[in-house]
Write an enzyme that holds these catalytic residues in place. Structure first.
Site, PDB file in Angstrom:
ATOM      1  N   HIS A  12       0.804  -1.233   0.000  1.00 48.86           N
ATOM      2  CA  HIS A  12       0.000   0.000   0.000  1.00 48.86           C
ATOM      3  C   HIS A  12       0.835   1.280   0.000  1.00 48.86           C
ATOM      4  O   HIS A  12       0.396   2.304   0.555  1.00 48.86           O
ATOM      5  CB  HIS A  12      -0.958  -0.017   1.190  1.00 48.86           C
ATOM      6  CG  HIS A  12      -0.281   0.058   2.548  1.00 48.86           C
ATOM      7  ND1 HIS A  12      -0.820  -0.509   3.682  1.00 48.86           N
ATOM      8  CD2 HIS A  12       0.875   0.642   2.963  1.00 48.86           C
ATOM      9  CE1 HIS A  12      -0.032  -0.270   4.714  1.00 48.86           C
ATOM     10  NE2 HIS A  12       1.006   0.431   4.296  1.00 48.86           N
ATOM     11  N   HIS A 193       9.942  -3.837   4.322  1.00 44.73           N
ATOM     12  CA  HIS A 193      10.353  -2.427   4.345  1.00 44.73           C
ATOM     13  C   HIS A 193      10.603  -1.956   5.768  1.00 44.73           C
ATOM     14  O   HIS A 193      10.018  -2.463   6.722  1.00 44.73           O
ATOM     15  CB  HIS A 193       9.392  -1.499   3.615  1.00 44.73           C
ATOM     16  CG  HIS A 193       7.987  -1.358   4.138  1.00 44.73           C
ATOM     17  ND1 HIS A 193       7.118  -2.410   4.342  1.00 44.73           N
ATOM     18  CD2 HIS A 193       7.266  -0.242   4.452  1.00 44.73           C
ATOM     19  CE1 HIS A 193       5.933  -1.958   4.740  1.00 44.73           C
ATOM     20  NE2 HIS A 193       6.001  -0.647   4.831  1.00 44.73           N
TER      21      HIS A 193
HETATM   22  C1  DHB Z   1       5.981   3.671   2.793  1.00 46.70           C
HETATM   23  C2  DHB Z   1       5.442   2.403   3.024  1.00 46.70           C
HETATM   24  C3  DHB Z   1       4.402   2.236   3.933  1.00 46.70           C
HETATM   25  O1  DHB Z   1       3.852   1.042   4.258  1.00 46.70           O
HETATM   26  C4  DHB Z   1       3.881   3.339   4.585  1.00 46.70           C
HETATM   27  O2  DHB Z   1       2.824   3.142   5.412  1.00 46.70           O
HETATM   28  C5  DHB Z   1       4.416   4.605   4.378  1.00 46.70           C
HETATM   29  C6  DHB Z   1       5.473   4.767   3.470  1.00 46.70           C
HETATM   30  C7  DHB Z   1       7.081   3.866   1.799  1.00 46.70           C
HETATM   31  O3  DHB Z   1       7.597   2.888   1.252  1.00 46.70           O
HETATM   32  O4  DHB Z   1       7.436   5.001   1.522  1.00 46.70           O
HETATM   33 FE    FE Z   2       2.276   1.187   5.770  1.00 42.61          FE
END
Ligand code: DHB
Ligand code: FE
Length: 302
Positions: A12, A193
């Protein structure tokens, strides 16, 4: 009766929403990502459900750190698009299904999952970006959406096993609803991430591919993965992936039925700071699973 026809899984990343809203989808950075969702949009056009049960996480937008429900079901008739700092995204408001949401809340709480009932909630990128990826930029979303928020922002967060079992309970709730509705369940967030600290920017493609393999073929085993493994291997925000187990738990094979068919699988890096993963799992015959007695868990009949 209502039935679950498919589950959809997708990351997302907020920058994906911005790329769409600002007309950047054909830029070289974004083109390969959006190309991966073209088959999904085509599939969605042919398989638009009546309702999407959308499992997502709020990012301290609707729920501040003052109050953090572990599981929260949106029972309102509609949900406004949240302002996350740059004004609300220029996407349609979300139309809910208050009757089905109330029924699911009743049934799932009777199955011993303590849900928070949310009668007013603005929805952030966790919910709107998956809709944009799967539907593009329509004037109105083509079906109703029940937002279901899971806390993955502030520890303690729910375990994978709890999420898988919750999916099973949601399936039973949907199957005990006395309207012939086609319902999809979506699991969103992830994949690997980490947005802050010395490991910011961490991506672990090996972990992500193994997660996708196990989500398809061995979700029970996957649900035993402890939080610390997600954090170590998929980064601090990789824990968003436990939400995929809610959707997976709602598929027929976890209630003794046939395994789902993989309609589409896609993985792409880079997208902002996040590895983007995507799966569409369709129930084998697309029809209600009669392998267990849904009536036993119908609202109020316990
Ligand atoms: C990003 C990813 C996320 O899940 C989020 O909530 C905010 C930013 C990103 O990759 O920038
Ligand atoms: Fe997120």
């Amino acid at each position: 009766m209502a039935h679950v026809s498919a589950s959809v899984y997708t990351s997302h990343v907020p920058a994906i929403g911005a790329a769409l809203d600002l007309g950047k989808v054909d830029e070289p950075y974004w083109q390969p990502l959006f190309a991966g969702y073209e088959p999904s949009k085509e599939w969605m056009r042919e398989n638009t459900p009546d309702v999407i049960f959308l499992v997502f996480n709020d990012h301290a937008t609707a729920f501040s750190l003052d109050m953090i429900p572990t599981f929260a079901i949106g029972t309102a008739p509609s949900f406004a698009v949240a302002d996350e700092g740059w004004g609300p995204r220029p996407v349609p408001d979300v139309v809910g299904d208050a009757d089905l949401a109330a029924h699911v809340a009743h049934s799932v709480i009777q199955q011993d999952f303590d849900l928070t009932i949310v009668n007013k909630m603005d929805v952030d990128h966790g919910l709107t970006v998956p809709l944009s990826l799967m539907f593009g930029q329509p004037d109105e979303w083509p079906c109703r959406v029940i937002p279901f928020a899971v806390n993955v922002v502030q520890y303690p967060v729910p375990s994978g096993k709890r999420c898988l079992d919750l999916g099973r309970a949601i399936r039973r709730a949907i199957e005990s609803y006395d309207e012939p509705l086609n319902v999809q369940i979506w699991g969103t967030g992830g994949m690997s991430h980490q947005l802050q600290g010395p490991r910011a920017g961490l991506i672990n493609a090996e972990f992500d591919h193994a997660f996708l393999d196990d989500l398809i073929a061995d979700p029970e085993q996957l649900s035993n993965k402890p939080h610390i493994d997600y954090v170590r291997e998929a980064g601090s925000e990789g824990i968003e992936l436990v939400m995929w187990l809610v959707a997976r738990g709602a598929m027929a094979d976890l209630a003794g039925g046939a395994p789902p068919t993989v309609r589409h699988r896609f993985y792409h890096v880079p997208a902002s700071n996040t590895a983007v993963g995507h799966l569409i799992l369709e129930e084998s015959d697309g029809s209600p699973d009669l392998s267990h007695d849904a009536a036993a868990v119908a609202g109020g009949v316990q």
